[in-house]
Structure formats: C-alpha cells, structure tokens
Write a protein that holds these residues in place. Structure first.
Motif, PDB file in Angstrom:
ATOM      1  N   UNK A  66      71.116 -15.051 111.312  1.00 14.02           N
ATOM      2  CA  UNK A  66      70.417 -13.965 112.210  1.00 14.02           C
ATOM      3  C   UNK A  66      70.419 -14.425 113.489  1.00 14.02           C
ATOM      4  N   UNK A  67      71.283 -14.425 114.673  1.00 17.77           N
ATOM      5  CA  UNK A  67      71.480 -14.880 115.805  1.00 17.77           C
ATOM      6  C   UNK A  67      70.452 -13.845 116.607  1.00 17.77           C
ATOM      7  N   UNK A  68      70.006 -12.987 116.271  1.00 17.19           N
ATOM      8  CA  UNK A  68      69.043 -12.032 117.334  1.00 17.19           C
ATOM      9  C   UNK A  68      67.748 -12.511 116.975  1.00 17.19           C
ATOM     10  N   UNK A  69      67.339 -12.828 115.876  1.00 13.88           N
ATOM     11  CA  UNK A  69      65.985 -13.260 115.393  1.00 13.88           C
ATOM     12  C   UNK A  69      66.006 -14.808 115.325  1.00 13.88           C
ATOM     13  N   UNK A  70      67.096 -15.542 115.465  1.00 12.48           N
ATOM     14  CA  UNK A  70      66.973 -16.936 115.237  1.00 12.48           C
ATOM     15  C   UNK A  70      66.471 -17.347 114.099  1.00 12.48           C
ATOM     16  N   UNK A  71      67.072 -16.778 112.945  1.00 17.35           N
ATOM     17  CA  UNK A  71      66.767 -17.168 111.672  1.00 17.35           C
ATOM     18  C   UNK A  71      67.946 -17.644 110.817  1.00 17.35           C
ATOM     19  N   UNK A  72      67.867 -18.364 109.956  1.00 21.61           N
ATOM     20  CA  UNK A  72      68.831 -18.560 108.779  1.00 21.61           C
ATOM     21  C   UNK A  72      68.520 -18.485 107.447  1.00 21.61           C
ATOM     22  N   UNK A  73      68.965 -17.767 106.703  1.00 18.64           N
ATOM     23  CA  UNK A  73      68.325 -17.704 105.242  1.00 18.64           C
ATOM     24  C   UNK A  73      69.247 -18.443 104.235  1.00 18.64           C
ATOM     25  N   UNK A  74      68.746 -19.403 103.460  1.00 20.31           N
ATOM     26  CA  UNK A  74      69.748 -20.331 102.812  1.00 20.31           C
ATOM     27  C   UNK A  74      69.107 -20.432 101.281  1.00 20.31           C
ATOM     28  N   UNK A  75      70.022 -20.877 100.389  1.00 22.57           N
ATOM     29  CA  UNK A  75      69.541 -21.218  98.922  1.00 22.57           C
ATOM     30  C   UNK A  75      69.223 -22.607  99.042  1.00 22.57           C
ATOM     31  N   UNK A  76      68.435 -23.252  98.019  1.00 20.35           N
ATOM     32  CA  UNK A  76      68.073 -24.586  98.153  1.00 20.35           C
ATOM     33  C   UNK A  76      69.050 -25.566  98.112  1.00 20.35           C
ATOM     34  N   UNK A  77      70.408 -25.113  97.596  1.00 27.89           N
ATOM     35  CA  UNK A  77      71.064 -26.295  97.204  1.00 27.89           C
ATOM     36  C   UNK A  77      72.147 -26.502  98.418  1.00 27.89           C
ATOM     37  N   UNK A  78      71.685 -25.823  99.497  1.00 27.83           N
ATOM     38  CA  UNK A  78      72.545 -26.153 100.766  1.00 27.83           C
ATOM     39  C   UNK A  78      72.221 -27.364 101.280  1.00 27.83           C
ATOM     40  N   UNK A  79      73.063 -28.439 101.853  1.00 24.39           N
ATOM     41  CA  UNK A  79      72.685 -29.584 102.321  1.00 24.39           C
ATOM     42  C   UNK A  79      72.121 -29.339 103.739  1.00 24.39           C
ATOM     43  N   UNK A  80      71.164 -30.171 104.111  1.00 21.56           N
ATOM     44  CA  UNK A  80      70.498 -30.100 105.453  1.00 21.56           C
ATOM     45  C   UNK A  80      71.674 -30.334 106.360  1.00 21.56           C
ATOM     46  N   UNK A  81      72.510 -31.127 106.429  1.00 21.37           N
ATOM     47  CA  UNK A  81      73.908 -31.318 107.550  1.00 21.37           C
ATOM     48  C   UNK A  81      74.552 -29.905 107.464  1.00 21.37           C
ATOM     49  N   UNK A  82      74.881 -29.217 106.347  1.00 22.59           N
ATOM     50  CA  UNK A  82      75.463 -28.032 106.535  1.00 22.59           C
ATOM     51  C   UNK A  82      74.602 -26.990 107.258  1.00 22.59           C
TER      52      UNK A  82
END
Length: 470
Positions: free
Chosen positions: A107-123
């Motif tokens: 969400x580039x308007x509110x400046x949020x990313x919603x993720x599942x826990x298994x995404x690497x921090x680097x990604x």
C-alpha cells in the motif's frame, strides 16, 4: 508440564489438515528442524513431526488439535535464531512457516506492506526499495531470516539506532492463539490505543503466546542520500569512548557499529580479502542518511572531525554502492566468520546503557584473560548491544562446558552491575531461560508467568522457552 506423544493417529489428522506433502515424520527429513544457529549440541532435539501450513486456518486447526491432545507446538521461521528458541526440546509438533511466504499487499498511499511470516526480511527490504520506500528493520541475517522470526524476537539490527527495533515497524498482527482462535489486532491506523497493547506483547514473545500468521509493516520514504564511514582506531577503548560523543553531537546516525581486532581478523579470513586498515585495534562503522546531499555531507564531516579529534587513525568515506557494500560485508559476516574459525561457540547478545559500553568491554577482556580464551566482540554501539562470542577452539567437551558456564556466569553478573540485560535482539529462547530466571525478581517473573498462564493455560506453546515455569 506433562505432554503427550504424537501418535500415528495424530499424524493422520495433521495430513488431513495440511496435506501429506506438508507433513514430515522421517528423521532424515526432520533433522534440519532439530536445531537453530546455536552451535552447541546441547540445544538440539528431534521433533516428532513437522508440519508446513499454508494458511492461518490450517495453523488454527493444528493448534486446536495440539491443545486438545496436550502436545507441545514449536513455531519455526528460517531457523536462523541464536537462542535455541525454535528447537523442540519437548518433542511435539514443529510448525514451520516456510510456505506462508507471500507479500499480500503493498500500500504505497498509506505506506504499509502486509506480509505472511515466511517472507525473508531481505525480500521485504528489496520490494520496498523497488517502490522507492524503506523497510528500516535490518538485522545482519536479513537475506536468510524470516520476518516472522524478526517479530518473534523483536529483532534489532544495524539501523536500530535511528529507526528502532522491529516493534517500531509493526502496526498490526494476525495471531493464532493457543486455543486455536484467529484474532487480529491493529492494522493500518497509525494511532490506536483501543484496548491493551497486544501487538507489543506478542512482538518478542518468541512463539510462547501464539503464532503470528500475518503482519502489517510500516514503511517510509527511501532516503535519497546515504554515506558510510569506516573509522579505524588503535584500540577498542579509544574507539568505543567516542560513541557517546557522536550520539550527543546533534546527529542521529542511521547505523553506529563497532568491531574489535579479533572480529576484524576473523572477517578478513572468512572473506579471504584484505580489509582496509585491518591492523587497527577496532573499527567504528557509521552510516548517515537524509533527503539532502548537503545535510548528509555536513553530518559525516562533523562525525569524522569528532572522531579524528578523539583518536581515530583515519576516516574513510564510502558514498557509492560498491564501497558501501565492501564496508558492510565485514560487519555482516561476523557470525559466519566466527563459525569458520571455531565451529562450536557461544554468541551472547548482552545490552548495556551506551555510556557503559567501555566498562562492559573491559569486563569482557578481563574475563577472557582470566580463562585464557578468545571472546571477539562486535555489535551495535549506538544502542549498547554487544555480541560477545566465547570460542571453544581446541577444548574437550567437558572443558568447553566448564569454560562456558564460568564465563557466562561472570559476564552476566558484570552486565547486570552495569544496568544491562541478557538480550538486546536475539531473544531468551531456551539458552538463556535459566539465567533470566536467576536475574529477574520474583515480582517480575510473577507477572510474566501470569500472562503465560492466562493465554496458554495448557502450556503447549513453545514450552521451555523464555520462562522457567513453576
């Protein structure tokens, strides 16, 4: 706490929940889930079964089954932890989050990313950067650690001095509670004091109070200008004493790291490259960022001058990507470099007030001399977080455990005498649970145990971690 074993019937029920391909019960396939990055075999234990859910609903069903049957559950990220926090010491079910690995929304308007826990921090970092944004959480293990593991330990990292630890960037969590209920707290509201602050209770709880299945991450605009300084000193004490001067100079560095001579030499051996000023007694590594090139230049010139006035041998400025990467490779390879030299080691994560870092490093040097061992140290100078690593080298198993127990006993006493604590970012896990129990007051422990009992009355969630239960 008395737990039940995983039976063939339980395995069949787990297959029905997540599918046969997502259930492991062959020892050879489960072996990698028996440990994390703690090198001591004392903290290894084979799970009875490993499951790989793909949805929160599947996690909920697994937890309900475990709660009904009184079987322990161990949530697991990438296994990069350094406190035996994801090791199934009581057997039971390891719930690996590796297949819950999607970025659900940017969400580039509110400046949020919603993720599942298994995404690497680097990604997470790379996706944000590709869209002109910054996710400021930056542990040294970013390329391999999962964002869910960062949440579980409230990971810090290099940029914590300016941008804070993981908890500062978490605005919402979806959690599977120990009874299997799926609950969501927070979201995209920047301000929210509705009810208790469950989000910050869960961040850093190391899987002992529930399993995080969705995370709302706050982003910010990507700084336009970045410069890194590599500042060598003749000795560690001279280097570290400049840190409070930098922190009170009216500038907030993005990163402020230190490495002692043993750490520098270890990194040089691991990278098989000559590092700049590698004969120095210590490095200070400083990063400055901002929206104005002039501001960034003024800031690093002020810091550079301050360091030169206080014993720096040189100030090397890296203001392009290749030289910046060269500087940071040495710092970020610390754990791998130590592991190459001494495959068995004990990496500590102590934290003291910034002004007491010199005294703490003096204590570490004193303890190393007393026990005739090597304890290389590096860490986050800007927030007092020191990674001191006791190396086994050629000692026998018996000699090693005696050394480790003696060194840690004295080190923790010194840390607490300096107003410090056991862990700044790696967590307590199983490795430090007894020590935490020793150094906390009965009143403090009573509060923590009451929370654990209220949320997890059957004690199935990651037992043996963080708390030593009565």
């Amino acid at each position: 706490m008395q737990f039940n074993k995983v039976t063939d019937q339980i395995v069949e029920e787990l297959k029905a929940i997540v599918g046969q391909a997502n259930v492991l019960y062959d020892e050879e396939k489960m072996e990698m889930y028996s440990r994390d990055e703690v090198s001591d075999k004392l903290w290894e234990k084979m799970p009875e079964v490993v499951v790989k859910p793909e949805t929160a609903e599947q996690v909920s069903q697994i937890v309900k089954l475990a709660n009904r049957e009184l079987i322990p559950i161990v949530p697991r990220g990438a296994g990069t932890g350094l406190a035996a926090g994801a090791v199934p010491l009581n057997g039971g079910i390891v719930v690996s989050m590796e297949k819950m690995n999607k970025i659900l929304e940017l969400d580039t308007e509110n400046l949020f990313m919603v993720v599942q826990p298994g995404v690497t921090t680097g990604e997470v970092q790379k996706t944000a950067k590709a869209n002109g944004l910054l996710y400021a959480g930056d542990p040294c293990s970013a390329d391999s650690s999962f964002i869910g593991g960062n949440v579980a330990t409230n990971a810090g990292g290099n940029k914590a001095v300016k941008y804070g630890v993981t908890s500062r960037h978490i605005y919402g969590l979806e959690i599977v509670m120990p009874n299997g209920d799926i609950v969501t707290f927070g979201g995209k509201n920047v301000k929210d004091v509705t009810g208790y602050d469950i989000i910050h209770l869960m961040v850093g709880s190391e899987g002992t109070l529930g399993i995080v299945t969705k995370i709302w991450l706050k982003l910010m605009p990507l700084p336009k200008y970045v410069a890194d300084l590599l500042i060598p000193f003749a000795d560690m004490q001279t280097a570290i004493k400049v840190v409070p001067k930098i922190m009170t100079a009216g500038i907030i560095p993005t990163c402020l790291e230190f490495m002692d001579s043993l750490s520098i030499k270890s990194a040089e051996m691991y990278l098989n490259k000559k590092l700049p000023y590698s004969d120095a007694g210590a490095y200070i590594i400083c990063e400055i960022d901002g929206t104005s090139e002039t501001q960034v230049q003024d800031d690093y010139e002020t810091i550079g001058k301050l360091c030169l006035e206080n014993g720096a041998l040189e100030v090397f400025v890296a203001d392009n990507m290749s030289t910046q990467e060269r500087i940071w490779k040495a710092r970020k390879c610390y754990a791998e470099a130590i592991r190459m030299i001494s495959p068995v080691y004990c990496m500590e994560d102590i934290v003291v007030p910034v002004s007491n870092i010199p005294k703490c490093l003096e204590a570490i040097e004193r303890i190393a001399k007393k026990y005739n061992c090597k304890i290389p140290s590096c860490g986050h100078a800007g927030d007092g977080n020191i990674h001191a690593t006791v190396m086994r080298e050629g000692r026998s198993e018996e000699e090693w455990h005696e050394l480790k127990d003696n060194v840690l006993g004295e080190l923790y006493e010194e840390v607490y005498a300096l107003g410090g604590n056991l862990s700044g970012e790696h967590g307590i896990g199983a490795k430090r649970a007894e020590a935490m129990n020793k150094h906390m007051t009965d009143a403090q422990l009573s509060v923590l145990r009451a929370i654990k009992k209220a949320l997890d009355p059957n004690g199935i969630m990651n037992p043996g971690k963080v708390l030593v239960l009565e």
